[in-house]
Scaffold this motif. Sequence first.
Motif, PDB file in Angstrom:
ATOM      1  N   THR A   1       0.796  -1.264   0.143  1.00  8.69           N
ATOM      2  CA  THR A   1       0.051   0.015   0.006  1.00  8.69           C
ATOM      3  C   THR A   1       0.864   1.251   0.063  1.00  8.69           C
ATOM      4  O   THR A   1       2.080   1.042   0.236  1.00  8.69           O
ATOM      5  N   ARG A   2       0.404   2.386  -0.343  1.00  2.33           N
ATOM      6  CA  ARG A   2       0.997   3.626  -0.171  1.00  2.33           C
ATOM      7  C   ARG A   2       1.645   4.098   1.191  1.00  2.33           C
ATOM      8  O   ARG A   2       2.489   4.752   1.361  1.00  2.33           O
ATOM      9  N   THR A   3       1.006   3.459   2.098  1.00  2.00           N
ATOM     10  CA  THR A   3       1.593   3.632   3.576  1.00  2.00           C
ATOM     11  C   THR A   3       2.474   2.430   4.108  1.00  2.00           C
ATOM     12  O   THR A   3       3.028   2.578   5.050  1.00  2.00           O
ATOM     13  N   GLY A   4       3.008   1.806   2.899  1.00  2.00           N
ATOM     14  CA  GLY A   4       4.148   0.601   3.379  1.00  2.00           C
ATOM     15  C   GLY A   4       3.774  -0.547   4.060  1.00  2.00           C
ATOM     16  O   GLY A   4       4.671  -1.239   4.479  1.00  2.00           O
ATOM     17  N   GLU A   5       2.416  -0.923   3.817  1.00  3.16           N
ATOM     18  CA  GLU A   5       2.224  -2.460   4.294  1.00  3.16           C
ATOM     19  C   GLU A   5       1.893  -3.199   3.342  1.00  3.16           C
ATOM     20  O   GLU A   5       1.617  -2.898   1.937  1.00  3.16           O
ATOM     21  N   LEU A   6       1.551  -4.673   3.338  1.00  2.77           N
ATOM     22  CA  LEU A   6       1.090  -5.590   2.474  1.00  2.77           C
ATOM     23  C   LEU A   6      -0.106  -5.036   2.035  1.00  2.77           C
ATOM     24  O   LEU A   6      -1.016  -4.689   2.780  1.00  2.77           O
ATOM     25  N   ASP A   7      -0.367  -4.931   0.631  1.00  4.02           N
ATOM     26  CA  ASP A   7      -1.670  -4.756   0.073  1.00  4.02           C
ATOM     27  C   ASP A   7      -2.645  -6.140   0.215  1.00  4.02           C
ATOM     28  O   ASP A   7      -2.332  -6.760  -0.893  1.00  4.02           O
ATOM     29  N   LEU A   8      -3.143  -6.470   1.310  1.00  3.69           N
ATOM     30  CA  LEU A   8      -3.984  -7.586   1.251  1.00  3.69           C
ATOM     31  C   LEU A   8      -4.812  -7.832   0.050  1.00  3.69           C
ATOM     32  O   LEU A   8      -5.322  -8.865  -0.264  1.00  3.69           O
ATOM     33  N   VAL A   9      -5.455  -6.669  -0.182  1.00  5.63           N
ATOM     34  CA  VAL A   9      -6.750  -6.744  -1.386  1.00  5.63           C
ATOM     35  C   VAL A   9      -5.960  -7.350  -2.599  1.00  5.63           C
ATOM     36  O   VAL A   9      -6.332  -7.907  -3.108  1.00  5.63           O
ATOM     37  N   VAL A  10      -4.987  -6.576  -3.122  1.00  3.07           N
ATOM     38  CA  VAL A  10      -3.941  -7.081  -4.376  1.00  3.07           C
ATOM     39  C   VAL A  10      -3.701  -8.424  -4.204  1.00  3.07           C
ATOM     40  O   VAL A  10      -3.669  -9.265  -5.045  1.00  3.07           O
ATOM     41  N   LEU A  11      -3.177  -8.549  -3.160  1.00  8.34           N
ATOM     42  CA  LEU A  11      -2.370  -9.896  -2.856  1.00  8.34           C
ATOM     43  C   LEU A  11      -3.477 -11.138  -2.838  1.00  8.34           C
ATOM     44  O   LEU A  11      -3.209 -12.087  -3.570  1.00  8.34           O
ATOM     45  N   LYS A  12      -4.552 -10.837  -2.211  1.00  9.67           N
ATOM     46  CA  LYS A  12      -5.549 -12.166  -2.357  1.00  9.67           C
ATOM     47  C   LYS A  12      -6.102 -12.276  -3.579  1.00  9.67           C
ATOM     48  O   LYS A  12      -6.334 -13.337  -4.119  1.00  9.67           O
ATOM     49  N   ARG A  13      -6.013 -11.033  -4.234  1.00  7.47           N
ATOM     50  CA  ARG A  13      -6.712 -11.062  -5.670  1.00  7.47           C
ATOM     51  C   ARG A  13      -5.596 -11.963  -6.720  1.00  7.47           C
ATOM     52  O   ARG A  13      -6.017 -12.856  -7.351  1.00  7.47           O
ATOM     53  N   LEU A  14      -4.165 -11.620  -6.537  1.00  5.63           N
ATOM     54  CA  LEU A  14      -3.400 -12.376  -7.228  1.00  5.63           C
ATOM     55  C   LEU A  14      -3.294 -13.840  -6.808  1.00  5.63           C
ATOM     56  O   LEU A  14      -2.952 -14.872  -7.551  1.00  5.63           O
ATOM     57  N   VAL A  15      -3.329 -14.033  -5.611  1.00  2.00           N
ATOM     58  CA  VAL A  15      -3.292 -15.586  -5.007  1.00  2.00           C
ATOM     59  C   VAL A  15      -4.361 -16.182  -5.517  1.00  2.00           C
ATOM     60  O   VAL A  15      -4.153 -17.314  -5.830  1.00  2.00           O
ATOM     61  N   ALA A  16      -5.514 -15.767  -5.466  1.00  2.00           N
ATOM     62  CA  ALA A  16      -6.755 -16.543  -5.971  1.00  2.00           C
ATOM     63  C   ALA A  16      -6.577 -16.798  -7.427  1.00  2.00           C
ATOM     64  O   ALA A  16      -6.941 -17.714  -8.001  1.00  2.00           O
ATOM     65  N   HIS A  17      -5.997 -15.899  -8.159  1.00  2.00           N
ATOM     66  CA  HIS A  17      -5.817 -16.015  -9.532  1.00  2.00           C
ATOM     67  C   HIS A  17      -4.718 -16.909  -9.852  1.00  2.00           C
ATOM     68  O   HIS A  17      -4.766 -17.729 -10.924  1.00  2.00           O
ATOM     69  N   ALA A  18      -3.942 -17.300  -9.070  1.00  2.00           N
ATOM     70  CA  ALA A  18      -2.801 -18.060  -9.053  1.00  2.00           C
ATOM     71  C   ALA A  18      -3.187 -19.692  -8.478  1.00  2.00           C
ATOM     72  O   ALA A  18      -2.084 -20.648  -8.471  1.00  2.00           O
ATOM     73  N   ALA A  19      -4.417 -20.022  -8.274  1.00  2.00           N
ATOM     74  CA  ALA A  19      -4.850 -21.158  -7.638  1.00  2.00           C
ATOM     75  C   ALA A  19      -4.148 -22.348  -8.569  1.00  2.00           C
ATOM     76  O   ALA A  19      -4.149 -22.298  -9.701  1.00  2.00           O
ATOM     77  N   GLY A  20      -3.468 -23.134  -7.763  1.00  2.00           N
ATOM     78  CA  GLY A  20      -2.769 -24.449  -8.508  1.00  2.00           C
ATOM     79  C   GLY A  20      -1.544 -24.282  -8.686  1.00  2.00           C
ATOM     80  O   GLY A  20      -0.805 -24.949  -9.039  1.00  2.00           O
ATOM     81  N   LEU A  21      -0.831 -23.007  -8.591  1.00  2.00           N
ATOM     82  CA  LEU A  21       0.219 -22.741  -8.523  1.00  2.00           C
ATOM     83  C   LEU A  21       1.059 -22.319  -7.444  1.00  2.00           C
ATOM     84  O   LEU A  21       0.192 -21.854  -6.316  1.00  2.00           O
ATOM     85  N   ASP A  22       2.292 -22.514  -7.078  1.00  2.00           N
ATOM     86  CA  ASP A  22       3.193 -22.242  -5.988  1.00  2.00           C
ATOM     87  C   ASP A  22       3.228 -20.752  -5.924  1.00  2.00           C
ATOM     88  O   ASP A  22       3.722 -20.150  -7.003  1.00  2.00           O
ATOM     89  N   VAL A  23       3.133 -20.196  -4.709  1.00  2.00           N
ATOM     90  CA  VAL A  23       3.308 -18.465  -4.835  1.00  2.00           C
ATOM     91  C   VAL A  23       4.417 -18.238  -3.657  1.00  2.00           C
ATOM     92  O   VAL A  23       4.303 -18.715  -2.634  1.00  2.00           O
ATOM     93  N   THR A  24       5.444 -17.333  -4.225  1.00  2.00           N
ATOM     94  CA  THR A  24       6.501 -16.706  -3.524  1.00  2.00           C
ATOM     95  C   THR A  24       6.131 -15.462  -3.272  1.00  2.00           C
ATOM     96  O   THR A  24       5.688 -14.631  -4.173  1.00  2.00           O
ATOM     97  N   LEU A  25       6.260 -14.978  -2.134  1.00  2.00           N
ATOM     98  CA  LEU A  25       6.131 -13.459  -1.693  1.00  2.00           C
ATOM     99  C   LEU A  25       7.458 -12.766  -1.871  1.00  2.00           C
ATOM    100  O   LEU A  25       8.233 -13.202  -1.181  1.00  2.00           O
ATOM    101  N   SER A  26       7.357 -11.812  -2.721  1.00  2.00           N
ATOM    102  CA  SER A  26       8.711 -11.191  -3.055  1.00  2.00           C
ATOM    103  C   SER A  26       9.445 -10.508  -1.907  1.00  2.00           C
ATOM    104  O   SER A  26       8.663 -10.265  -1.046  1.00  2.00           O
ATOM    105  N   ARG A  27      10.442 -10.086  -2.378  1.00  2.00           N
ATOM    106  CA  ARG A  27      11.155  -9.022  -1.427  1.00  2.00           C
ATOM    107  C   ARG A  27      10.662  -7.951  -1.090  1.00  2.00           C
ATOM    108  O   ARG A  27      11.245  -6.817  -0.592  1.00  2.00           O
ATOM    109  N   ALA A  28       9.403  -7.352  -1.678  1.00  2.00           N
ATOM    110  CA  ALA A  28       8.524  -6.259  -1.208  1.00  2.00           C
ATOM    111  C   ALA A  28       8.559  -6.559   0.375  1.00  2.00           C
ATOM    112  O   ALA A  28       8.454  -5.387   0.875  1.00  2.00           O
ATOM    113  N   VAL A  29       8.597  -7.402   0.849  1.00  2.00           N
ATOM    114  CA  VAL A  29       8.318  -7.672   2.262  1.00  2.00           C
ATOM    115  C   VAL A  29       9.434  -7.036   2.878  1.00  2.00           C
ATOM    116  O   VAL A  29       9.383  -6.669   4.134  1.00  2.00           O
TER     117      VAL A  29
END
Length: 258
Positions: free
Chosen positions: A107-135
């Motif tokens: 997010t613009r305040t520097g936290e994980l954007d849960l809305v966007v991440l949930k959307r991406l993870v859901a779309h990647a169903a069946g694939l392994d997902v890595t959270l990048s060095r954005a963390v």
Amino acid sequence: MMTAENSAPVQTPLLMEICVDSPAGLRAAIAGGADRIELCAALDVGGLTPSPGLLQLAGRISVPVRAMIRPRAGDFVYDAVEQDVMLHEIDAARAAGLAGVVIGALTRTGELDLVVLKRLVAHAAGLDVTLSRAVDLLPDLVVAVDVAVDLGIATILTSGGALKAYDGIATIAAMQARAAGRVEILPGSGINAANVRAILDGAGVRSVHASCGGLVDTTDARSVSMGFVHAQRRETDQSLVENLRAAMGHCPQIHSAP
């Protein structure tokens, strides 16, 4: 008979992930003994989404490959149009037969954007997902472990919030302790044969991520003068991959390079 009380704990095998951004780099990583590949474009800016052709090439190898999903350089704050692009990029990785994807959104305040991440993870169903060095931009990386678990993410790639993973060992160790086997903590950034054992032992992890890049001189002076390429570029070096594997004390199955 060995009982539960005196049996030795079973350790997860060591894993070496190599990030690459070219066909030559992919070949070098596989020939050097990589267990898993992070496939990118433009590693000089932290990695972007690889091209369709590179995705197709990587899809033909037997080593698991996870594609970076990052449509542009810069920050990790994505608008609606960029998010749609990322969904299509996930589709391309799946269609190429890759094992997974690497994502990150803040997010613009520097936290994980849960809305966007949930959307991406859901779309990647069946694939392994890595959270990048954005963390590594977060104020509290340890808390991010629980968030990743809740999202169903398989791996967190991190340097522990430091420029290099070696300097973030304490934080990586704390993340590993919080993970408690629920998610893979994957140290990355500046890992090489000289420091890998210190990172594995100090952080208590069983996997590492490295580029194993060596400097290659550009022989075409005209291309350099026109700004098409730098005088030196980094390319995955098979010998550096092999040296890293040996320093880990790791003997994976060697696969054929594409």
